[in-house]
Design an enzyme around this catalytic site. Structure first.
Site, short mmCIF file in Angstrom:
data_model
loop_
_atom_site.label_atom_id
_atom_site.label_comp_id
_atom_site.label_asym_id
_atom_site.label_seq_id
_atom_site.Cartn_x
_atom_site.Cartn_y
_atom_site.Cartn_z
N TYR A 1 7.93 12.87 17.81
CA TYR A 1 8.29 11.57 17.18
C TYR A 1 8.47 10.53 18.29
O TYR A 1 7.94 9.42 18.20
CB TYR A 1 9.56 11.71 16.35
CG TYR A 1 10.00 10.41 15.69
CD1 TYR A 1 9.32 9.92 14.58
CD2 TYR A 1 11.07 9.68 16.18
CE1 TYR A 1 9.72 8.72 13.97
CE2 TYR A 1 11.48 8.49 15.58
CZ TYR A 1 10.79 8.02 14.47
OH TYR A 1 11.18 6.84 13.87
N ASN B 1 4.32 -0.12 8.67
CA ASN B 1 5.63 0.49 8.45
C ASN B 1 5.56 2.00 8.19
O ASN B 1 6.46 2.75 8.56
CB ASN B 1 6.28 -0.20 7.24
CG ASN B 1 7.45 0.57 6.67
OD1 ASN B 1 8.53 0.61 7.26
ND2 ASN B 1 7.24 1.22 5.54
N ASP C 1 -3.64 6.11 2.28
CA ASP C 1 -3.05 7.04 3.24
C ASP C 1 -3.48 6.50 4.61
O ASP C 1 -4.68 6.46 4.90
CB ASP C 1 -3.59 8.46 3.00
CG ASP C 1 -3.00 9.48 3.97
OD1 ASP C 1 -2.68 9.10 5.11
OD2 ASP C 1 -2.88 10.65 3.59
N LYS D 1 6.46 6.98 18.98
CA LYS D 1 7.08 5.66 19.01
C LYS D 1 7.03 5.04 20.41
O LYS D 1 6.88 3.82 20.54
CB LYS D 1 8.52 5.73 18.48
CG LYS D 1 8.62 6.11 16.99
CD LYS D 1 7.94 5.12 16.05
CE LYS D 1 8.25 5.40 14.58
NZ LYS D 1 7.51 4.52 13.65
N THR E 1 0.84 -1.20 0.00
CA THR E 1 0.00 0.00 0.00
C THR E 1 0.87 1.25 0.00
O THR E 1 1.99 1.24 0.52
CB THR E 1 -0.97 0.02 1.20
OG1 THR E 1 -0.23 0.29 2.40
CG2 THR E 1 -1.72 -1.30 1.34
N SER F 1 8.79 0.48 15.07
CA SER F 1 9.02 1.50 16.09
C SER F 1 10.36 2.12 15.73
O SER F 1 10.62 2.43 14.56
CB SER F 1 9.01 0.86 17.49
OG SER F 1 9.34 1.81 18.47
N THR G 1 17.48 5.45 4.50
CA THR G 1 16.21 5.53 3.76
C THR G 1 15.92 7.00 3.52
O THR G 1 16.75 7.87 3.81
CB THR G 1 15.07 4.92 4.60
OG1 THR G 1 14.84 5.77 5.72
CG2 THR G 1 15.42 3.51 5.09
#
Ligand SMILES: NC(=O)c1ccc[n+]([C@@H]2O[C@H](COP(=O)([O-])OP(=O)(O)OC[C@H]3O[C@@H](n4cnc5c(N)ncnc54)[C@H](OP(=O)(O)O)[C@@H]3O)[C@@H](O)[C@H]2O)c1
Length: 279
Positions: free
Chosen positions: A149, A84, A57, A153, A33, A135, A184
């Site tokens: 953030y 993810n 989304d 997490k 997705t 996480s 990434t």
């Protein structure tokens, strides 16, 4: 191992993309997705029967439910759901806008909770399954400049530790993945950065900014480790990946344990006078 079926959010780049490619290469089936599925079109033409692409989304809870239901319907069952999709929000708490904070928490915390809740009845009906939640080392340790953030997490860590115990009896395994800084789009294209308030110039916040060169994690190796963990039975509840994750989570846990032990007599002193400990 026979081919397995996966549902993965956030598959345009980074860990989600690596997972999708490695799983397709080994013959598994994937519902991948993405908000914008354009970058997945080439994969689709190479793996026509194994890959199903869905526009999603994750902040849209009803769309998230529909996408997951459709994946179970299409494949007959889904063995592993990987939550993810997520991004980092950088800036002092005071610098963040209300909208910055809401979007971070809805994407990184509320969406994973809703995805797990949507997957649970399907997994129960099929006698089990595995839920993988991304996480971060930032889910076990916290540093200035990423407070919301970390809140997302750490929230994920608490929710999934509780969830794992609730659903283990149904044969549902939960894996909380805690990568360190990896190469990434996390610190580049995907990063959300707050408007800078000069009041914080020269503060610890600016000094602690992590240079891109400090990103040591290899997304291919991280994805391979996640797949290997999801293949295990029983699978590990937590999976720290990266030498930085190992060192920084260890340091944070030791520091917290030290603080707890230093306060032991104070903690015990606040029990009611008529309470008798049984152990
Ligand atoms: N890389 C690291 O250093 C690191 C370390 C610890 C944890 N993590 C975690 O790993 C996960 C994956 O990140 P990554 O490092 O692979 O970064 P990435 O390359 O930026 O990938 C993030 C993916 O999430 C997607 N996404 C973001 N918001 C979304 C939304 N509202 N709905 C659907 N998809 C959305 C992005 O899609 P678009 O293309 O549409 O933006 C992209 O496909 C995140 O949860 C992150 O917090 C990363």
């Amino acid at each position: 191992m026979t081919a397995r079926t996966w549902f993965i959010t956030g598959t345009t780049s980074g860990f989600g993309r690596e997972l999708t490619e490695q799983l397709l290469a080994r013959g598994d089936r994937v519902t991948a997705t993405a908000r914008n599925p354009e970058p997945l079109q080439q994969l689709q033409s190479r793996h026509r029967d194994q890959l199903r692409i869905a526009v999603l989304d994750v902040t849209d809870t009803s769309a998230l439910r529909r996408a997951l239901d459709a994946a179970f319907e299409h494949w007959g069952r889904v063995d592993v759901v990987v939550s993810n999709a997520g991004y980092g929000l950088f800036g002092a708490a005071e610098e963040l806008s209300d909208a910055d904070i809401e979007r971070q928490l809805v994407t990184n915390l509320v969406a994973p909770i809703q995805l797990a809740r949507a997957a649970t009845p399907h997994f129960r009906a099929h006698g089990g399954g595995t839920f993988v939640q991304l996480s971060s080392l930032g889910g076990q340790a916290a540093y200035p400049g990423m407070s919301v953030y970390h809140a997302s997490k750490w929230g994920v860590e608490g929710f999934f530790e509780s969830y794992a115990a609730e659903v283990a009896g149904f044969g549902i395994q939960t894996i909380i993945v805690e990568p360190g800084m990896a190469r990434t789009a996390f610190s580049g294209r995907s990063a959300a950065v707050a408007a800078v308030d000069p009041a914080y110039d020269g503060s610890v916040l600016r000094a602690e900014a992590v240079p891109v060169s400090a990103q040591r994690g290899d997304p291919r190796k991280v994805a391979a480790a996640i797949i290997a963990a999801a293949d295990m039975e029983p699978s590990p509840l937590r999976l720290a990946l990266g030498s930085d994750a190992y060192a920084m989570i260890g340091e944070a846990l030791r520091t917290r344990l030290g603080i707890l032990e230093a306060q032991k007599s104070l903690a015990l002193s606040t029990d009611s006078d008529d309470f008798t400990a049984t152990d």
